[in-house]
Design a protein around this motif. Structure first.
Motif: not given
Length: 305
Positions: A251-272
């Motif tokens: 679950g934490a692995a699945g939440a990694l991408g949205p969590s990073l996007q919440s602080i403005g990190i969108s580069q590599g979003y699909y990889f996360f």
């Protein structure tokens, strides 16, 4: 930077709780099935069909919990069908599981088309973080009751496998069918019931997807979580308690991408966003050469039928 890290960790905490719940139910269902000596790769179909049935029944009845029960019923249907077919002569569990996965998802897509647009009543969450005064943490600690049901079920299964006659029968059937038959146990009946019960749990996991998170019905809802849960069971070494922690990890692995996007990190979003799939691959590679996993696996699963 510290605030950003805290934000990511809080988001991952909330995401881990939400995303882990379907993993937990499917993994517990597969654990029960594999403990009896049968592999069910069709639980992805149970998950998707359960999601559709839960949403449809919730929409038509106005009661989300009726949808949850209906989802469990659809899981029993697919699990029982899988269990019946597998007891026939010269039938391979793996092949039947793949066929049932396609059958379950096909049924869901066919009957679920009218329910893609309508809005159904959803399951309510329990607010556990309001006392913190932190809106982000309070949001992360909005926990659905099914999460606690899954934990209680895992504890019960852990206890039952070790302390009850039925638990002993399931374990004996999975470890040695010959020994079970010598004790007068119907191996086919035990595996049929275990597969049906495992399907029920997977169906409940599907209800969580459509009635809570993400909270809608569409044809791309599952994203392979039913198949990933099989790897989760191996990682947990067929232990219901360890399934909880393994599900939280996924679950934490699945939440990694949205969590990073919440602080403005969108580069590599699909990889996360691919983190759960990468984790699944890593676990399968590690488990392939793991002596501990080989020691804990139910004996009947290693027999070529």
């Amino acid at each position: 930077m510290d605030n950003a890290l805290v934000t990511v960790l809080i988001a991952m905490l909330g995401g881990a709780i939400r995303v882990s719940t379907p993993f937990m139910f499917v993994a517990l269902g597969e654990t029960l099935t594999e403990k009896s000596g049968r592999i069910n790769l069709g639980l992805e179909g149970n998950l998707v069909l359960g999601a559709m049935v839960a949403y449809a029944v919730s929409y038509l009845s106005g009661n989300a919990w009726l949808g949850v029960l209906a989802a469990g019923g659809s899981g029993i249907f697919l699990g029982a069908l899988h269990g019946y077919i597998c007891k026939l002569p010269r039938v391979n569990d793996i092949a039947v599981g793949i066929a049932m996965m396609s059958f379950g998802t096909g049924l869901a897509f066919f009957f679920g088309k009218p329910f893609i647009q309508p809005t159904a009543p959803r399951l309510d969450a329990i607010p556990l973080g309001d006392w913190t005064g932190n809106p982000a943490l309070a949001q992360a600690l909005q926990v659905n009751p099914l999460f606690f049901v899954g934990i209680a079920l895992a504890v019960f299964m852990f206890w039952a496998f070790r302390n009850t006659r039925w638990g002993l029968i399931v374990r004996m059937t999975g470890d040695s069918a010959a020994s079970a038959k010598a004790m007068g146990v119907s191996v086919d009946l035990v595996r049929f019931l275990a597969t049906a019960a495992g399907g029920f749990l997977a169906g409940i996991g599907g209800a969580f997807l459509s009635l809570y998170y993400p909270g809608s019905w569409n044809q791309g809802l599952s994203s392979g979580q039913g198949l990933m849960a099989v790897a989760l069971v191996i990682f947990a070494r067929w232990d219901p308690i360890k399934c909880i922690f393994a599900a939280l990890l996924f679950g934490a692995a699945g939440a990694l991408g949205p969590s990073l996007q919440s602080i403005g990190i969108s580069q590599g979003y699909y990889f996360f966003n691919a983190a759960p799939y990468i984790l699944t691959l890593i676990i399968m590679i590690i488990s392939a050469g793991s002596k501990a996993a080989a020691r804990d696996v139910p004996g009947e699963l290693s027999i070529t039928k």
